[in-house]
Design a protein around this motif. Structure first.
Motif, mmCIF file in Angstrom:
data_model
loop_
_atom_site.group_PDB
_atom_site.id
_atom_site.type_symbol
_atom_site.label_atom_id
_atom_site.label_comp_id
_atom_site.label_asym_id
_atom_site.label_seq_id
_atom_site.Cartn_x
_atom_site.Cartn_y
_atom_site.Cartn_z
ATOM 1 N N ASN A 104 0.797 -1.257 -0.083
ATOM 2 C CA ASN A 104 0.015 0.092 0.027
ATOM 3 C C ASN A 104 0.713 1.233 0.005
ATOM 4 O OD1 ASN A 104 1.009 -0.274 2.642
ATOM 5 N ND2 ASN A 104 -0.870 0.581 3.547
ATOM 6 N N GLY A 105 2.163 1.237 -0.540
ATOM 7 C CA GLY A 105 2.754 2.329 -0.570
ATOM 8 C C GLY A 105 4.348 2.159 -0.509
ATOM 9 N N ASN B 101 7.318 8.814 3.669
ATOM 10 C CA ASN B 101 6.507 7.577 3.795
ATOM 11 C C ASN B 101 5.009 7.950 2.987
ATOM 12 O OD1 ASN B 101 5.853 4.802 4.707
ATOM 13 N ND2 ASN B 101 4.251 5.839 5.929
ATOM 14 N N THR C 239 1.416 6.429 1.882
ATOM 15 C CA THR C 239 0.391 5.226 2.083
ATOM 16 C C THR C 239 -0.578 5.429 1.028
ATOM 17 O OG1 THR C 239 1.250 5.182 4.333
ATOM 18 C CG2 THR C 239 -1.134 4.142 3.620
ATOM 19 N N TYR D 140 -4.032 9.079 -1.768
ATOM 20 C CA TYR D 140 -2.817 8.800 -1.019
ATOM 21 C C TYR D 140 -2.546 9.984 0.130
ATOM 22 C CZ TYR D 140 0.783 11.794 -3.274
ATOM 23 O OH TYR D 140 1.423 12.845 -3.751
ATOM 24 N N SER E 292 0.860 11.258 2.810
ATOM 25 C CA SER E 292 2.368 11.016 2.867
ATOM 26 C C SER E 292 2.977 12.001 3.915
ATOM 27 C CB SER E 292 3.226 11.487 1.589
ATOM 28 O OG SER E 292 2.898 12.771 1.366
#
Length: 189
Positions: A126-127, A146, A148, A155, A157
């Motif tokens: 998932n990322g 990061n 996701t 998304y 981040s």
């Protein structure tokens, strides 16, 4: 400071991973819809530095709103060459994700700013996350991020940038982003 501005544009463009060139073969990225994405960025933190940065961001938005149509068009054209469109009203950036960007990600090709190391990328279903460093004229900047994904059309981040100022002190800046897919058609820039 120049790295921070360059990195800010890259992060907005779906982190450094959306600009392609460089070896990290064997990396597999999660699926994302192609087309136009809208990205909202926010400076995180309650300290004085974060507040100063938020004020500078607001001032820049106001300055851009007051630009002449010609100057704004010139700025948008320059940003457009990066596959992005900046909305000074909301502060959001629209980014075009094209098949060649996704293909380059899947091939593990990542472009980095001058004076920076290639990102170390870790992917998951998932990322993905990354770390990277820059060093120019003895000033080091370390970045971690990061991303996701929420399905293939949104998304969130987080990014942390630790950089040295002129006196060698380390300053840490934190950002968070949220993005959503808008349409299959991209803005022509």
């Amino acid at each position: 400071m120049r790295h921070v501005l360059t990195i800010g544009l890259i992060l907005t463009g779906l982190c450094p991973l959306t600009q392609a060139k460089g070896p990290q073969l064997g990396v597999t990225f999660p699926n994302m819809k192609l087309g136009l994405w809208e990205v909202h960025s926010e400076i995180v933190g309650n300290d004085a530095q974060a507040e100063v940065m938020r004020q500078q961001q607001k001032q820049m938005q106001e300055m851009m709103k007051k630009m002449s149509p010609e100057a704004r068009a010139q700025m948008q054209q320059a940003i457009g060459k990066q596959g992005m469109h900046y909305d000074p009203g909301s502060g959001s950036v629209k980014v075009c994700i094209k098949p060649e960007r996704i293909q380059s990600l899947k091939q593990g090709e990542v472009e980095t700013p001058q004076h920076c190391s290639k990102p170390v990328i870790t992917t998951r279903n998932n990322g993905w996350s990354f770390t990277m460093s820059c060093n120019e004229k003895g000033r080091r900047t370390d970045m971690t991020g990061n991303v996701t994904l929420s399905g293939d059309s949104a998304y969130t981040s987080t990014f942390n940038i630790a950089s040295q100022n002129e006196t060698g002190q380390t300053k840490i800046m934190a950002f968070k982003q949220s993005a959503k897919w808008i349409s299959a058609a991209c803005i022509q820039g």
